[in-house]
Design a protein around this motif. Structure first.
Motif, PDB file in Angstrom:
ATOM      1  N   VAL A 233       0.855  -1.182   0.000  1.00 61.53           N
ATOM      2  CA  VAL A 233       0.000   0.000   0.000  1.00 61.53           C
ATOM      3  C   VAL A 233       0.895   1.237   0.000  1.00 61.53           C
ATOM      4  O   VAL A 233       1.825   1.348   0.805  1.00 61.53           O
ATOM      5  CB  VAL A 233      -0.917   0.030   1.242  1.00 61.53           C
ATOM      6  CG1 VAL A 233      -1.817   1.262   1.202  1.00 61.53           C
ATOM      7  CG2 VAL A 233      -1.738  -1.246   1.318  1.00 61.53           C
ATOM      8  N   PHE A 234       0.610   2.163  -0.909  1.00 64.42           N
ATOM      9  CA  PHE A 234       1.367   3.404  -0.993  1.00 64.42           C
ATOM     10  C   PHE A 234       0.438   4.586  -0.725  1.00 64.42           C
ATOM     11  O   PHE A 234      -0.563   4.768  -1.416  1.00 64.42           O
ATOM     12  CB  PHE A 234       2.017   3.554  -2.375  1.00 64.42           C
ATOM     13  CG  PHE A 234       3.258   2.725  -2.544  1.00 64.42           C
ATOM     14  CD1 PHE A 234       4.509   3.280  -2.395  1.00 64.42           C
ATOM     15  CD2 PHE A 234       3.150   1.367  -2.831  1.00 64.42           C
ATOM     16  CE1 PHE A 234       5.651   2.513  -2.542  1.00 64.42           C
ATOM     17  CE2 PHE A 234       4.288   0.588  -2.975  1.00 64.42           C
ATOM     18  CZ  PHE A 234       5.545   1.161  -2.835  1.00 64.42           C
TER      19      PHE A 234
ATOM     20  N   THR B 247       2.560   0.714   8.424  1.00 62.59           N
ATOM     21  CA  THR B 247       3.683   1.510   8.913  1.00 62.59           C
ATOM     22  C   THR B 247       3.362   2.996   8.910  1.00 62.59           C
ATOM     23  O   THR B 247       4.145   3.794   9.397  1.00 62.59           O
ATOM     24  CB  THR B 247       4.929   1.262   8.045  1.00 62.59           C
ATOM     25  OG1 THR B 247       4.597   1.521   6.660  1.00 62.59           O
ATOM     26  CG2 THR B 247       5.382  -0.189   8.177  1.00 62.59           C
ATOM     27  N   ASP B 248       2.206   3.353   8.348  1.00 73.40           N
ATOM     28  CA  ASP B 248       1.741   4.735   8.317  1.00 73.40           C
ATOM     29  C   ASP B 248       0.217   4.694   8.236  1.00 73.40           C
ATOM     30  O   ASP B 248      -0.378   3.635   8.040  1.00 73.40           O
ATOM     31  CB  ASP B 248       2.334   5.480   7.121  1.00 73.40           C
ATOM     32  CG  ASP B 248       2.315   7.001   7.313  1.00 73.40           C
ATOM     33  OD1 ASP B 248       1.610   7.475   8.234  1.00 73.40           O
ATOM     34  OD2 ASP B 248       2.987   7.708   6.537  1.00 73.40           O
ATOM     35  N   VAL B 249      -0.396   5.848   8.376  1.00 69.09           N
ATOM     36  CA  VAL B 249      -1.848   5.908   8.264  1.00 69.09           C
ATOM     37  C   VAL B 249      -2.259   5.591   6.823  1.00 69.09           C
ATOM     38  O   VAL B 249      -1.702   6.138   5.868  1.00 69.09           O
ATOM     39  CB  VAL B 249      -2.373   7.295   8.677  1.00 69.09           C
ATOM     40  CG1 VAL B 249      -3.871   7.387   8.447  1.00 69.09           C
ATOM     41  CG2 VAL B 249      -2.056   7.557  10.148  1.00 69.09           C
TER      42      VAL B 249
ATOM     43  N   ASP C  88      -5.619   5.393  -1.420  1.00 67.74           N
ATOM     44  CA  ASP C  88      -4.221   5.013  -1.492  1.00 67.74           C
ATOM     45  C   ASP C  88      -4.029   3.947  -2.565  1.00 67.74           C
ATOM     46  O   ASP C  88      -4.916   3.119  -2.825  1.00 67.74           O
ATOM     47  CB  ASP C  88      -3.726   4.500  -0.145  1.00 67.74           C
ATOM     48  CG  ASP C  88      -3.522   5.611   0.866  1.00 67.74           C
ATOM     49  OD1 ASP C  88      -3.578   6.792   0.463  1.00 67.74           O
ATOM     50  OD2 ASP C  88      -3.330   5.316   2.056  1.00 67.74           O
ATOM     51  N   GLU C  89      -2.853   3.928  -3.183  1.00 70.30           N
ATOM     52  CA  GLU C  89      -2.545   3.008  -4.258  1.00 70.30           C
ATOM     53  C   GLU C  89      -2.128   1.639  -3.692  1.00 70.30           C
ATOM     54  O   GLU C  89      -1.614   1.549  -2.577  1.00 70.30           O
ATOM     55  CB  GLU C  89      -1.398   3.540  -5.118  1.00 70.30           C
ATOM     56  CG  GLU C  89      -1.630   4.914  -5.710  1.00 70.30           C
ATOM     57  CD  GLU C  89      -0.385   5.423  -6.393  1.00 70.30           C
ATOM     58  OE1 GLU C  89       0.361   4.611  -6.972  1.00 70.30           O
ATOM     59  OE2 GLU C  89      -0.145   6.645  -6.349  1.00 70.30           O
ATOM     60  N   VAL C  90      -2.370   0.589  -4.476  1.00 64.92           N
ATOM     61  CA  VAL C  90      -1.823  -0.724  -4.163  1.00 64.92           C
ATOM     62  C   VAL C  90      -0.986  -1.203  -5.358  1.00 64.92           C
ATOM     63  O   VAL C  90      -1.395  -1.041  -6.502  1.00 64.92           O
ATOM     64  CB  VAL C  90      -2.931  -1.753  -3.813  1.00 64.92           C
ATOM     65  CG1 VAL C  90      -3.615  -1.370  -2.521  1.00 64.92           C
ATOM     66  CG2 VAL C  90      -3.953  -1.870  -4.925  1.00 64.92           C
TER      67      VAL C  90
ATOM     68  N   ARG D 170       5.402   4.348   0.838  1.00 66.74           N
ATOM     69  CA  ARG D 170       4.887   3.038   1.253  1.00 66.74           C
ATOM     70  C   ARG D 170       4.321   3.119   2.664  1.00 66.74           C
ATOM     71  O   ARG D 170       4.947   3.663   3.573  1.00 66.74           O
ATOM     72  CB  ARG D 170       6.002   2.000   1.187  1.00 66.74           C
ATOM     73  CG  ARG D 170       5.537   0.585   1.459  1.00 66.74           C
ATOM     74  CD  ARG D 170       6.546  -0.404   0.934  1.00 66.74           C
ATOM     75  NE  ARG D 170       6.227  -1.774   1.319  1.00 66.74           N
ATOM     76  CZ  ARG D 170       6.700  -2.836   0.682  1.00 66.74           C
ATOM     77  NH1 ARG D 170       7.462  -2.673  -0.374  1.00 66.74           N
ATOM     78  NH2 ARG D 170       6.390  -4.049   1.081  1.00 66.74           N
ATOM     79  N   ALA D 171       3.113   2.563   2.841  1.00 67.44           N
ATOM     80  CA  ALA D 171       2.420   2.703   4.122  1.00 67.44           C
ATOM     81  C   ALA D 171       2.004   1.370   4.730  1.00 67.44           C
ATOM     82  O   ALA D 171       1.533   1.350   5.869  1.00 67.44           O
ATOM     83  CB  ALA D 171       1.183   3.582   3.952  1.00 67.44           C
ATOM     84  N   GLY D 172       2.153   0.252   4.006  1.00 69.51           N
ATOM     85  CA  GLY D 172       1.757  -1.020   4.600  1.00 69.51           C
ATOM     86  C   GLY D 172       1.686  -2.148   3.589  1.00 69.51           C
ATOM     87  O   GLY D 172       2.083  -2.003   2.432  1.00 69.51           O
ATOM     88  N   ILE D 173       1.181  -3.278   4.069  1.00 70.32           N
ATOM     89  CA  ILE D 173       1.036  -4.501   3.276  1.00 70.32           C
ATOM     90  C   ILE D 173      -0.367  -5.049   3.516  1.00 70.32           C
ATOM     91  O   ILE D 173      -0.862  -5.051   4.653  1.00 70.32           O
ATOM     92  CB  ILE D 173       2.082  -5.549   3.682  1.00 70.32           C
ATOM     93  CG1 ILE D 173       3.471  -5.158   3.168  1.00 70.32           C
ATOM     94  CG2 ILE D 173       1.724  -6.929   3.153  1.00 70.32           C
ATOM     95  CD1 ILE D 173       3.639  -5.295   1.667  1.00 70.32           C
TER      96      ILE D 173
END
Length: 345
Positions: free
Chosen positions: A289-290, A333-335, A340-342, A311-314
């Motif tokens: 997730v970006f 790792t972030d809000v 948001d893009e995947v 990058r904000a997560g998986i």
């Protein structure tokens, strides 16, 4: 000349093998400070356990892959010891079942299957797996709809009788009543991707007179109201065991909704993606997730500029429909927010 060709071929094979080994070693990079062994506790998942050893826990099928002790890594129980070993220079996780007995004789350990360690926390998605459905516009419009209950009641529940109008899509007497939740439109193209439905009751068809259906409600999760839709049970296979793998690279893939209705998305929240079976997405596909980059004004030129996405997560996809899929955020790792893009991880 033949010796030269053989030498070149051998060197090429060795070089290719070494490159593949380096790539595989990079994919299976161990986490800094990883343990040498770990005792499984109640509440663990395969993702959690693998994340203690790997930087990329979604690659767990590879690190479990060649262990003769683990024919099925999805049958691990609390108390089992997972330890790190090496096979042909590659890290592997092996299983040492808990037991105080040290006999050279066969043993059988009997435990309920529902006590086995799951792949991911199923408690966070089980209701969405069982009760949610996304259908296209034509199927929704053609489905019979509830017109009212017995004695003109507009709200009914388990044990009550309701009437619907329309033609059944199957001869099965057992039908499901769904509450239309919301339509999903692609945030990029504006295409109608489908209508989300929520299961509210199981019903039995007791009578059919022309286009009027009489249904007896066997069980219900919430009250049944007029305009709710009547459909046969979803026959697609419900998947609860997942083998993660990197998802495909898809342009303009986004998070377009969150199933719990929260504004800020975190770990173990379920999200809706604008991609599905037509994009070759499958349950188990993992995406990064970006977070969308902010826009601001250049202090010198006064132009509006777009900052790069971070990058904000998986997340891992666990339910797939034709044009829509559901994913579970495994790491944030972030809000994370809607829009948001995947991308492929």
């Amino acid at each position: 000349m033949k010796r030269l060709l053989c030498g070149l071929l051998t060197a090429s094979v060795l070089w290719t093998g070494s490159v593949l080994a380096e790539v595989r070693q990079d994919r299976l990079q161990l986490k800094e400070g990883h343990p040498t062994e770990y005792v499984v506790v109640k509440g663990d998942t395969l993702w959690d356990i693998s994340g203690r050893f790997l930087d990329r826990p979604w690659l767990w099928p590879e690190i479990w892959g060649v262990n003769p002790q683990i024919d099925n890594p999805h049958l691990i129980y609390p108390g089992d010891v997972i330890y790190l070993t090496w096979v042909d220079g590659q890290p592997r996780l092996s299983l040492r079942p808990t037991s105080g007995v040290r006999k050279l004789s066969p043993q059988v350990r009997v435990l309920p299957l529902d006590q086995a360690i799951p792949a991911i926390p199923l408690r966070d998605i089980i209701s969405f797996i069982n009760n949610n459905l996304v259908v296209d516009e034509d199927l929704l419009q053609d489905a019979p709809y509830v017109v009212g209950g017995d004695n003109r009641r507009i709200i009914t529940g388990a044990g009550d009788r309701v009437y619907a109008r329309g033609h059944l899509k199957s001869d099965d007497r057992h039908q499901v009543i769904y509450r239309p939740a919301k339509p999903y439109y692609d945030p990029v193209t504006g295409e109608l991707l489908g209508h989300e439905l929520f299961k509210v009751a199981d019903a039995t068809v007791t009578s059919v007179q022309e286009e009027i259906l009489t249904l007896q409600i066997r069980s219900s999760h919430e009250e049944v109201r007029s305009e709710y839709r009547v459909m046969p049970s979803d026959t697609r296979r419900i998947q609860s065991v997942f083998y993660p793998q990197p998802g495909p690279e898809i342009e303009q893939a986004q998070i377009m909704d969150v199933l719990k209705g929260v504004a800020k998305i975190g770990q173990f929240d379920s999200v809706v993606l604008n991609i599905g079976e037509r994009d070759q997405v499958e349950p188990g596909h993992v995406f990064a997730v970006f977070r969308k980059g902010e826009t601001l004004n250049d202090p010198i030129t006064r132009e509006t500029i777009q900052l790069p996405a971070e990058r904000a997560g998986i997340l891992m996809v666990y339910r797939v429909f034709d044009k829509v899929s559901y994913g579970l955020v495994m790491r944030a790792t972030d809000v994370i927010t809607v829009g948001d893009e995947v991308r492929a991880p």
